[in-house]
Design an enzyme around this catalytic site. Structure first.
Site, PDB file in Angstrom:
ATOM      1  N   ASP A 102      -7.108 -22.476 -31.660  1.00  0.00           N
ATOM      2  CA  ASP A 102      -7.706 -21.829 -32.763  1.00  0.00           C
ATOM      3  C   ASP A 102      -8.990 -22.513 -32.819  1.00  0.00           C
ATOM      4  O   ASP A 102      -9.533 -22.771 -31.606  1.00  0.00           O
ATOM      5  CB  ASP A 102      -6.807 -21.961 -34.114  1.00  0.00           C
ATOM      6  CG  ASP A 102      -7.371 -21.184 -35.039  1.00  0.00           C
ATOM      7  OD1 ASP A 102      -7.001 -20.150 -35.244  1.00  0.00           O
ATOM      8  OD2 ASP A 102      -8.205 -21.706 -36.038  1.00  0.00           O
TER       9      ASP A 102
ATOM     10  N   LYS B 266       1.403 -22.977 -37.804  1.00  0.00           N
ATOM     11  CA  LYS B 266       0.256 -23.108 -37.877  1.00  0.00           C
ATOM     12  C   LYS B 266      -0.032 -24.603 -37.792  1.00  0.00           C
ATOM     13  O   LYS B 266       0.759 -25.223 -38.446  1.00  0.00           O
ATOM     14  CB  LYS B 266      -0.938 -22.774 -38.682  1.00  0.00           C
ATOM     15  CG  LYS B 266      -2.241 -22.660 -38.076  1.00  0.00           C
ATOM     16  CD  LYS B 266      -2.596 -21.223 -37.454  1.00  0.00           C
ATOM     17  CE  LYS B 266      -3.977 -21.241 -36.748  1.00  0.00           C
ATOM     18  NZ  LYS B 266      -3.934 -19.777 -36.158  1.00  0.00           N
TER      19      LYS B 266
HETATM   20  P1  NDP Z   1     -13.941 -21.174 -31.492  1.00  0.00           P
HETATM   21  O1  NDP Z   1     -13.823 -22.618 -31.717  1.00  0.00           O
HETATM   22  O2  NDP Z   1     -13.816 -20.843 -30.050  1.00  0.00           O
HETATM   23  O3  NDP Z   1     -15.194 -20.728 -32.224  1.00  0.00           O
HETATM   24  C1  NDP Z   1     -15.642 -20.708 -33.483  1.00  0.00           C
HETATM   25  C2  NDP Z   1     -16.627 -20.169 -33.956  1.00  0.00           C
HETATM   26  O4  NDP Z   1     -17.003 -19.936 -35.378  1.00  0.00           O
HETATM   27  C3  NDP Z   1     -18.033 -21.118 -33.495  1.00  0.00           C
HETATM   28  O5  NDP Z   1     -19.126 -20.141 -33.273  1.00  0.00           O
HETATM   29  C4  NDP Z   1     -18.155 -21.775 -34.620  1.00  0.00           C
HETATM   30  O6  NDP Z   1     -19.495 -22.313 -34.797  1.00  0.00           O
HETATM   31  C5  NDP Z   1     -18.003 -20.862 -35.820  1.00  0.00           C
HETATM   32  N1  NDP Z   1     -17.467 -21.613 -36.892  1.00  0.00           N
HETATM   33  C6  NDP Z   1     -16.332 -22.351 -37.211  1.00  0.00           C
HETATM   34  N2  NDP Z   1     -16.310 -22.875 -38.367  1.00  0.00           N
HETATM   35  C7  NDP Z   1     -17.476 -22.332 -38.991  1.00  0.00           C
HETATM   36  C8  NDP Z   1     -17.895 -22.544 -40.290  1.00  0.00           C
HETATM   37  N3  NDP Z   1     -17.284 -23.435 -41.168  1.00  0.00           N
HETATM   38  N4  NDP Z   1     -18.969 -21.962 -40.747  1.00  0.00           N
HETATM   39  C9  NDP Z   1     -19.654 -21.059 -39.765  1.00  0.00           C
HETATM   40  N5  NDP Z   1     -19.388 -20.842 -38.422  1.00  0.00           N
HETATM   41  C10 NDP Z   1     -18.020 -21.325 -38.276  1.00  0.00           C
HETATM   42  O7  NDP Z   1     -12.718 -20.398 -32.709  1.00  0.00           O
HETATM   43  P2  NDP Z   1     -12.165 -19.095 -32.267  1.00  0.00           P
HETATM   44  O8  NDP Z   1     -13.074 -18.163 -31.634  1.00  0.00           O
HETATM   45  O9  NDP Z   1     -11.031 -19.178 -31.589  1.00  0.00           O
HETATM   46  O10 NDP Z   1     -11.753 -18.666 -33.731  1.00  0.00           O
HETATM   47  C11 NDP Z   1     -12.579 -18.133 -34.592  1.00  0.00           C
HETATM   48  C12 NDP Z   1     -12.141 -17.257 -35.661  1.00  0.00           C
HETATM   49  O11 NDP Z   1     -10.640 -16.425 -35.096  1.00  0.00           O
HETATM   50  C13 NDP Z   1     -10.893 -18.174 -36.673  1.00  0.00           C
HETATM   51  O12 NDP Z   1     -11.074 -17.829 -37.893  1.00  0.00           O
HETATM   52  C14 NDP Z   1      -9.673 -18.538 -35.869  1.00  0.00           C
HETATM   53  O13 NDP Z   1      -8.550 -18.562 -36.934  1.00  0.00           O
HETATM   54  C15 NDP Z   1      -9.665 -16.694 -35.452  1.00  0.00           C
HETATM   55  N6  NDP Z   1      -8.520 -16.547 -34.366  1.00  0.00           N
HETATM   56  C16 NDP Z   1      -8.843 -17.344 -33.299  1.00  0.00           C
HETATM   57  C17 NDP Z   1      -7.544 -16.562 -32.467  1.00  0.00           C
HETATM   58  C18 NDP Z   1      -7.802 -17.090 -31.136  1.00  0.00           C
HETATM   59  O14 NDP Z   1      -7.083 -16.584 -30.278  1.00  0.00           O
HETATM   60  N7  NDP Z   1      -8.435 -18.065 -30.660  1.00  0.00           N
HETATM   61  C19 NDP Z   1      -6.987 -15.720 -32.783  1.00  0.00           C
HETATM   62  C20 NDP Z   1      -6.604 -14.790 -34.056  1.00  0.00           C
HETATM   63  C21 NDP Z   1      -7.713 -15.487 -34.845  1.00  0.00           C
HETATM   64  P3  NDP Z   1     -19.828 -23.813 -34.484  1.00  0.00           P
HETATM   65  O15 NDP Z   1     -19.681 -24.093 -32.986  1.00  0.00           O
HETATM   66  O16 NDP Z   1     -21.143 -24.389 -34.830  1.00  0.00           O
HETATM   67  O17 NDP Z   1     -18.635 -24.679 -35.226  1.00  0.00           O
HETATM   68  O1  2IT Z   2      -4.613 -16.989 -35.466  1.00  0.00           O
HETATM   69  C1  2IT Z   2      -4.101 -16.638 -34.518  1.00  0.00           C
HETATM   70  O2  2IT Z   2      -3.487 -15.845 -34.665  1.00  0.00           O
HETATM   71  C2  2IT Z   2      -4.277 -17.668 -33.305  1.00  0.00           C
HETATM   72  N1  2IT Z   2      -5.063 -18.640 -33.454  1.00  0.00           N
HETATM   73  C3  2IT Z   2      -3.383 -17.512 -32.253  1.00  0.00           C
HETATM   74  C4  2IT Z   2      -2.229 -17.903 -32.373  1.00  0.00           C
HETATM   75  C5  2IT Z   2      -1.198 -17.975 -30.923  1.00  0.00           C
HETATM   76  O3  2IT Z   2      -0.088 -18.530 -31.130  1.00  0.00           O
HETATM   77  O4  2IT Z   2      -1.773 -17.510 -29.931  1.00  0.00           O
END
Ligand code: NDP
Ligand code: 2IT
Length: 448
Positions: free
Chosen positions: A169, A129
């Protein structure tokens, strides 16, 4: 829960001592070690070979300076990280997070969890990561480009298609991946699958954008069905409004559920008629604005400041898709009091240990992040395969593979929990099933 074995107690104490002031990393390690205890008791060779001590120590931690120039001509300095945690079963694989809260402890917790998640996918990917304390919010495209190019100038020395393959992420989506891939290609003069989540015109996979949210719903659907329930007619609350939340909303709706709430870090919207996802996509994906703007599209919806209130909305199924520790004990109790019967984690470690205790002691179905959100990284691995073949599958082909992977993850998780005497405890099952493959490979290598 306290450790029964002296061995794990000591490993945990060493982790805390060696990684001071990194509470999220401690939390992630403790959660895994607690559920591995029966496996360690049953297989003394794990202890004899120091497998657990090795597992909690990253193979490599890279920290670097990221200088860039803002639109006022001022030099800005951020800190970049890549934690290459474990390569026992494949090249390091895991996302990059750009958020002001990023520091070494966050990247280590995420990298550690990624080891088990990636193993669960059944595909050959190790755990890693990275990220930075850079905040993309409010920055111009040129500023984001300047930052990404500088970040990749250093990161490029440490990654490669067979070494370490980053992705997105929080705060890293298609725009950032594009800038970073362009810089990597320019520096190295090679067109390889070194990042995933790429644009479709330059090596990206169809369905990668949708994969984490869709995968979360495929996993949840399998979990619900195995317990005589389904998404059909269910009321769902989804936190966040980023990549994972948007595509979880899309798939849950397709599966017959009504999603009534979403959020961002400022507040949440409640739309009892069901979320208008086209409006959310316009606000978040196109305009990069706040979720509050939703009221301009749906005046009958309500907006409330603050994030945690979203868990007081009555629902059958809760899908936390924002960030770590967003559901604490109090919020978990509200979900229970309102009749919620299932929680599945789209975000990484969104539930505190106390919240998980509340779910488990009240009999909620609980799909832990490592299993439930593995669809994103699984599809990243499918992107790597397509890049290696120099060929692309159709959306339908990738989506079918994703669905199959998520159902397998659920089955393996459920079976491992049952085999180790904890039927229905999918959190323990996911940790155990993910661990066994990695541990077996580490044992095969000897001391490395
Ligand atoms: P994005 O940046 O697309 O979206 C993040 C969302 O979460 C936004 O709505 C953001 O609000 C909110 N957020 C972030 N930080 C905070 C905080 N401290 N408090 C409240 N809300 C918060 O990210 P993703 O959708 O990609 O990721 C969301 C989650 O999913 C994370 O935990 C990530 O690690 C996990 N994840 C992502 C994957 C991926 O493929 N993208 C895969 C597996 C897990 P704001 O815009 O106000 O910051
Ligand atoms: O938390 C996760 O699994 C991710 N942000 C996706 C990682 C990836 O390599 O697609």
């Amino acid at each position: 829960m306290a450790f029964k074995t002296e061995y794990l107690k000591e490993v945990m104490e060493t982790v805390i001592k060696r990684n001071p002031a990194q509470p999220e990393f401690h939390q992630a390690v403790r959660e895994v070690l607690e559920s591995l205890e029966p496996v360690i008791i049953k297989n003394p060779k794990l202890q004899e070979n120091g497998i657990i001590e090795s597992l909690v120590e990253p193979e490599r931690v890279i920290t670097f300076r990221v200088p860039w120039v803002d639109d006022n001509g001022k030099v800005q300095i951020n800190r970049g990280f890549r934690v290459q945690f474990n390569s026992a079963i494949g090249p390091y694989k895991g996302g990059l997070r750009f958020h002001p809260s990023v520091y070494e402890g966050i990247i280590k917790f995420l990298g550690f969890e990624q080891i088990f998640k990636n193993s669960l996918t059944g595909l050959p990917i190790g755990g890693g990561k990275g990220g930075s304390d850079f905040d993309p919010k409010g920055k111009s495209d040129r500023e984001v480009m300047a930052f990404c190019q500088s970040f990749m100038t250093e990161l490029s020395k440490h990654i490669g298609a067979d070494t370490d393959v980053p992705a997105g992420d929080i705060g890293v989506g298609a725009r950032e991946i594009g800038y970073m891939y362009g810089q990597y290609k320019r520096l190295r003069n090679e067109f390889t699958g070194v990042l995933t989540g790429k644009g479709l015109t330059y090596g990206g996979s169809l369905a990668r954008t949708e994969a984490t949210g869709y995968g979360l719903c495929y996993f949840t659907d399998a979990m619900l069905k195995d317990n005589g329930k389904s998404f059909e007619g269910a009321t769902v609350v989804i936190s966040g409004s980023g990549n994972v939340a948007i595509y979880a909303t899309e798939k849950a709706t397709q599966l017959g559920a009504k999603v009534v709430a979403m959020s961002d870090s400022n507040g949440y919207i409640y739309d009892p008629e069901g979320i208008d996802l086209a409006a959310v996509k316009q606000i978040k994906e196109v305009e990069r604005k706040r979720i509050k703007e939703y009221l301009n599209y749906r005046p009958n919806a309500t907006y409330t400041e603050g994030c945690s209130g979203i868990w007081s909305i009555k629902c059958d199924i809760a899908l936390p898709c924002a960030t770590q520790n967003e559901i604490n004990e109090e919020s978990a109790k509200k979900l229970v009091a309102n009749g919620c019967y299932a929680v599945a984690e789209g975000a990484n470690m969104p539930s505190t240990p106390e919240a998980i205790d509340v779910y488990q002691s009240n009999g909620l179905l609980f799909g832990p992040a490592k299993a439930a959100n593995a669809g994103g990284v699984a599809t990243s691995a499918l992107e790597m395969s397509q890049n290696s073949m120099r060929y692309s599958w159709t959306f339908e082909e990738v989506d079918a593979k994703l669905k199959n992977i998520m159902v397998n993850i659920f089955n393996n998780t459920r079976d491992a929990a049952a085999e180790y005497g904890m039927p229905g405890n999918y959190a323990a099952g996911a940790n155990i099933a993910g661990f066994l493959k990695v541990a077996s490979s580490m044992m095969a290598y000897g001391v490395v």
